[in-house]
Design a protein around this motif. Structure first.
Motif, PDB file in Angstrom:
ATOM      1  N   ALA A  29       0.822  -1.205   0.000  1.00 37.67           N
ATOM      2  CA  ALA A  29       0.000   0.000   0.000  1.00 37.67           C
ATOM      3  C   ALA A  29       0.862   1.263   0.000  1.00 37.67           C
ATOM      4  O   ALA A  29       0.584   2.220  -0.724  1.00 37.67           O
ATOM      5  CB  ALA A  29      -0.928  -0.004   1.216  1.00 37.67           C
ATOM      6  N   LEU A  30       1.909   1.264   0.804  1.00 38.65           N
ATOM      7  CA  LEU A  30       2.746   2.453   0.939  1.00 38.65           C
ATOM      8  C   LEU A  30       3.654   2.682  -0.264  1.00 38.65           C
ATOM      9  O   LEU A  30       4.113   3.809  -0.494  1.00 38.65           O
ATOM     10  CB  LEU A  30       3.594   2.352   2.213  1.00 38.65           C
ATOM     11  N   THR A  31       3.930   1.624  -1.035  1.00 42.02           N
ATOM     12  CA  THR A  31       4.839   1.764  -2.172  1.00 42.02           C
ATOM     13  C   THR A  31       4.113   1.742  -3.508  1.00 42.02           C
ATOM     14  O   THR A  31       4.760   1.816  -4.554  1.00 42.02           O
ATOM     15  CB  THR A  31       5.890   0.637  -2.169  1.00 42.02           C
ATOM     16  N   SER A  32       2.797   1.628  -3.504  1.00 38.02           N
ATOM     17  CA  SER A  32       2.052   1.539  -4.757  1.00 38.02           C
ATOM     18  C   SER A  32       2.237   2.805  -5.583  1.00 38.02           C
ATOM     19  O   SER A  32       2.330   3.912  -5.047  1.00 38.02           O
ATOM     20  CB  SER A  32       0.562   1.324  -4.477  1.00 38.02           C
ATOM     21  N   GLY A  33       2.308   2.644  -6.901  1.00 34.18           N
ATOM     22  CA  GLY A  33       2.460   3.782  -7.799  1.00 34.18           C
ATOM     23  C   GLY A  33       3.894   4.156  -8.079  1.00 34.18           C
ATOM     24  O   GLY A  33       4.167   4.953  -8.976  1.00 34.18           O
ATOM     25  N   ARG A  34       4.843   3.593  -7.322  1.00 39.47           N
ATOM     26  CA  ARG A  34       6.249   3.879  -7.591  1.00 39.47           C
ATOM     27  C   ARG A  34       6.789   2.924  -8.647  1.00 39.47           C
ATOM     28  O   ARG A  34       6.284   1.816  -8.795  1.00 39.47           O
ATOM     29  CB  ARG A  34       7.092   3.709  -6.318  1.00 39.47           C
ATOM     30  N   PRO A  35       7.820   3.309  -9.390  1.00 36.03           N
ATOM     31  CA  PRO A  35       8.473   2.374 -10.317  1.00 36.03           C
ATOM     32  C   PRO A  35       9.042   1.181  -9.554  1.00 36.03           C
ATOM     33  O   PRO A  35       9.396   1.295  -8.373  1.00 36.03           O
ATOM     34  CB  PRO A  35       9.599   3.223 -10.933  1.00 36.03           C
ATOM     35  N   LEU A  85      -1.711   7.479  13.027  1.00 38.45           N
ATOM     36  CA  LEU A  85      -1.770   8.575  12.058  1.00 38.45           C
ATOM     37  C   LEU A  85      -1.565   8.049  10.634  1.00 38.45           C
ATOM     38  O   LEU A  85      -2.266   8.445   9.697  1.00 38.45           O
ATOM     39  CB  LEU A  85      -0.710   9.634  12.386  1.00 38.45           C
ATOM     40  N   ILE A  86      -0.597   7.146  10.476  1.00 34.89           N
ATOM     41  CA  ILE A  86      -0.348   6.550   9.156  1.00 34.89           C
ATOM     42  C   ILE A  86      -1.548   5.732   8.711  1.00 34.89           C
ATOM     43  O   ILE A  86      -1.960   5.774   7.548  1.00 34.89           O
ATOM     44  CB  ILE A  86       0.917   5.656   9.199  1.00 34.89           C
ATOM     45  N   ALA A  87      -2.148   4.985   9.648  1.00 33.09           N
ATOM     46  CA  ALA A  87      -3.304   4.144   9.328  1.00 33.09           C
ATOM     47  C   ALA A  87      -4.480   4.985   8.854  1.00 33.09           C
ATOM     48  O   ALA A  87      -5.187   4.612   7.903  1.00 33.09           O
ATOM     49  CB  ALA A  87      -3.705   3.317  10.554  1.00 33.09           C
ATOM     50  N   THR A 175      -4.698  -1.248   0.131  1.00 30.27           N
ATOM     51  CA  THR A 175      -4.426  -0.047   0.919  1.00 30.27           C
ATOM     52  C   THR A 175      -5.414   0.090   2.071  1.00 30.27           C
ATOM     53  O   THR A 175      -5.033   0.382   3.210  1.00 30.27           O
ATOM     54  CB  THR A 175      -4.501   1.202   0.023  1.00 30.27           C
ATOM     55  N   ARG A 176      -6.708  -0.111   1.779  1.00 29.75           N
ATOM     56  CA  ARG A 176      -7.722  -0.015   2.833  1.00 29.75           C
ATOM     57  C   ARG A 176      -7.529  -1.125   3.869  1.00 29.75           C
ATOM     58  O   ARG A 176      -7.673  -0.903   5.069  1.00 29.75           O
ATOM     59  CB  ARG A 176      -9.128  -0.102   2.225  1.00 29.75           C
ATOM     60  N   LEU A 177      -7.223  -2.334   3.397  1.00 30.26           N
ATOM     61  CA  LEU A 177      -6.979  -3.457   4.309  1.00 30.26           C
ATOM     62  C   LEU A 177      -5.782  -3.163   5.202  1.00 30.26           C
ATOM     63  O   LEU A 177      -5.810  -3.403   6.412  1.00 30.26           O
ATOM     64  CB  LEU A 177      -6.736  -4.742   3.503  1.00 30.26           C
ATOM     65  N   ALA A 178      -4.725  -2.610   4.593  1.00 28.21           N
ATOM     66  CA  ALA A 178      -3.530  -2.266   5.360  1.00 28.21           C
ATOM     67  C   ALA A 178      -3.846  -1.217   6.414  1.00 28.21           C
ATOM     68  O   ALA A 178      -3.347  -1.265   7.539  1.00 28.21           O
ATOM     69  CB  ALA A 178      -2.435  -1.761   4.418  1.00 28.21           C
ATOM     70  N   GLY A 179      -4.705  -0.241   6.046  1.00 27.65           N
ATOM     71  CA  GLY A 179      -5.097   0.781   7.009  1.00 27.65           C
ATOM     72  C   GLY A 179      -5.825   0.197   8.195  1.00 27.65           C
ATOM     73  O   GLY A 179      -5.582   0.586   9.346  1.00 27.65           O
ATOM     74  N   MET A 180      -6.720  -0.753   7.937  1.00 31.98           N
ATOM     75  CA  MET A 180      -7.447  -1.414   9.025  1.00 31.98           C
ATOM     76  C   MET A 180      -6.497  -2.193   9.929  1.00 31.98           C
ATOM     77  O   MET A 180      -6.560  -2.110  11.157  1.00 31.98           O
ATOM     78  CB  MET A 180      -8.504  -2.353   8.446  1.00 31.98           C
TER      79      MET A 180
END
Length: 201
Positions: A29-35, A85-87, A175-180
């Motif tokens: 989730a935190l690294t999505s969208g990066r090369p 806060l990150i969540a 990402t949502r699962l990771a937040g939970m």
């Protein structure tokens, strides 16, 4: 020159606390969208930061906490608040950071610390180093620490293959699962810290 029991005990303890399978969706989730190249570098950076923090606290953790007048429960509560806060950012989709710093920030915080090198792992290492009497035990302790970080790196490094399969829609779900998951970990960490403060009062 090697104590298998000490190695196995600390390695399993760190595996449960640092939870490589559980860190996978949060890392994705935190690294999505990066090369892909940047994601692989972030996996290495996060593990390097965690190993550095664990090593420093393993060598002089008690002295650092005593000098700063910081108790272990306070460390746990602070780490829990940071994770919370990150969540919340993950749950609300507010994961973007300034472009020039986002890669470094995510690798250092929250991946490197306090997710990987959290209060639980730090305290476990401090106690293991203190209780290791003799060269064999010390070698076993530090080998277990190094082996655990190799496992963490391999888990994050090869979890990137999952992104190719689940595509953008899957990344949003992860990402949502990771937040939970992260919010639950954070709340539990805060509760544990508050509980220890009450018991020590």
């Amino acid at each position: 020159m090697f104590d298998v029991a000490v190695f196995g005990s600390l390695f399993l303890t760190l595996f449960v606390i640092m939870d490589p399978p559980g860190i996978t969706p949060i890392f994705l989730a935190l690294t999505s969208g990066r090369p892909a190249k940047v994601q692989r570098r972030m996996a290495w950076q996060a593990v390097a930061v965690a190993f550095g923090v664990i090593t420093v606290f393993g060598i002089m953790g008690q002295q650092i906490l005593a000098y700063l007048h910081v108790s272990v429960p306070a460390l746990m509560i602070a780490g829990g608040l940071l994770l919370l806060l990150i969540a919340l950012d993950l749950l609300t989709g507010k994961t973007d950071e300034p472009k020039q710093t986002k890669d470094v920030n995510v690798a250092l915080v929250p991946l490197g610390m306090p997710l990987l090198a959290g209060p639980g792992a730090i305290v476990s290492v401090i106690l293991a180093v203190q209780n290791a009497d003799g060269v064999a035990s010390q070698i076993s302790v530090w080998t277990a620490i190094a082996a655990m970080h190799v496992v963490l790196w391999l888990t994050m490094r090869y979890s990137l293959l999952i992104i190719r399969v689940i595509k953008d829609g899957g990344v949003v779900l992860v990402t949502r699962l990771a937040g939970m998951m992260l919010s639950a970990i954070a709340v539990q960490q805060i509760i544990n810290g508050v509980t220890q403060v009450i018991h020590n009062a």
